[in-house]
Motif scaffolding. Sequence first.
Motif, PDB file in Angstrom:
ATOM      1  N   SER A 271       5.823  -5.910 -12.783  1.00  0.00           N
ATOM      2  CA  SER A 271       7.078  -5.170 -12.567  1.00  0.00           C
ATOM      3  C   SER A 271       7.923  -5.206 -13.838  1.00  0.00           C
TER       4      SER A 271
ATOM      5  N   ARG B 270      -2.499  -1.034  -4.072  1.00  0.00           N
ATOM      6  CA  ARG B 270      -1.235  -0.967  -3.319  1.00  0.00           C
ATOM      7  C   ARG B 270      -1.228  -1.969  -2.167  1.00  0.00           C
ATOM      8  N   TYR B 271      -2.377  -2.121  -1.531  1.00  0.00           N
ATOM      9  CA  TYR B 271      -2.455  -3.096  -0.440  1.00  0.00           C
ATOM     10  C   TYR B 271      -2.246  -4.504  -0.982  1.00  0.00           C
TER      11      TYR B 271
ATOM     12  N   PHE C 113      -0.714  -5.438  -3.727  1.00  0.00           N
ATOM     13  CA  PHE C 113       0.635  -5.634  -4.246  1.00  0.00           C
ATOM     14  C   PHE C 113       1.664  -5.744  -3.126  1.00  0.00           C
ATOM     15  N   SER C 114       1.333  -5.218  -1.938  1.00  0.00           N
ATOM     16  CA  SER C 114       2.246  -5.387  -0.805  1.00  0.00           C
ATOM     17  C   SER C 114       2.276  -6.830  -0.327  1.00  0.00           C
ATOM     18  N   GLN C 115       1.244  -7.594  -0.710  1.00  0.00           N
ATOM     19  CA  GLN C 115       1.156  -9.003  -0.335  1.00  0.00           C
ATOM     20  C   GLN C 115       1.588  -9.924  -1.482  1.00  0.00           C
TER      21      GLN C 115
ATOM     22  N   GLU D 236       3.036  -3.950  -9.515  1.00  0.00           N
ATOM     23  CA  GLU D 236       3.235  -2.619  -8.959  1.00  0.00           C
ATOM     24  C   GLU D 236       2.232  -1.642  -9.553  1.00  0.00           C
TER      25      GLU D 236
ATOM     26  N   GLN E 116       4.179 -10.615  -5.143  1.00  0.00           N
ATOM     27  CA  GLN E 116       5.455 -10.325  -5.789  1.00  0.00           C
ATOM     28  C   GLN E 116       5.222 -10.092  -7.281  1.00  0.00           C
TER      29      GLN E 116
END
Length: 268
Positions: free
Chosen positions: A122, A190-191, A193-195, A200, A197
């Motif tokens: 990020s 994406r999956y 990175f949803s888990q 992105e 921190q």
Amino acid sequence: MTLNRRTFLGAATGLALTLASLPAGADEVLRVGSYPANPPWENRNADGAFEGFEVDIVNEIARRIGRTAEIEGYDFRALFVATASGRVDIVISSLTITDERLQSQSFTQAYVEGAMGIGVRSGSDIHGLADLRGRRIGTIATSAPETYMNERAAEIGFAANNSYDSTANMLTDLMSGRIDAVVNDVVGLRYAFSQMQGLEVAYEIVTGERFAMMMPKDSPLLQPVNDAISAMKEDGTMAALYERWMGTPPAEGSLTVTPLPIPTPGNY
């Protein structure tokens, strides 16, 4: 009881006819190879069991052809050896159909049109392929993203492409700053990175690649498996599984709902 020769032959013939009347493949195992860290396509849960979009698909395929799926985990590169050697009947791992792979392996029809993503920390100043010039990137060994990037190495100008056997190791190096970006299946990124921190997807690379299941070259199970996939597309099963794991229904007319023939070089 003593059987004479005629009685014995009659009994043997009757047994043979009974066995012949059983459904093909009844009670047989469908040996499945899978890369075990590729959610939402396939992944081992906390109990060690496989789950995911392609896990549900292959379990349903096995049921429809009268078999029981038994899934084993492999490193990504080892999946190709497993099919080539006949150690497994089928492989699931969001695999891209390519002409090169079709020379030594067979594939079922595609059920998802994939895309790749550039994953970064990020706040990174990487926003597209042009920003990878002079940067260190990471890809999964023998994957379609690795091939895609290596074929364009001169054009893109990245400093190095580190090859990884596991997504976990690749993302660990991204987090720690050992590499500046990763290139992989955008759905999987994406999956993941949803888990997590601090990571992105900076950019999506539309390639038109098509995901399917890989099988040993000219496997006798190829046609029954492909027919089962067509039936799942026609009766809505495939769309329901897609929505369960991807969080949105498949687009009308997409590969997920359109029955297709077995792929051949140049035609998939």
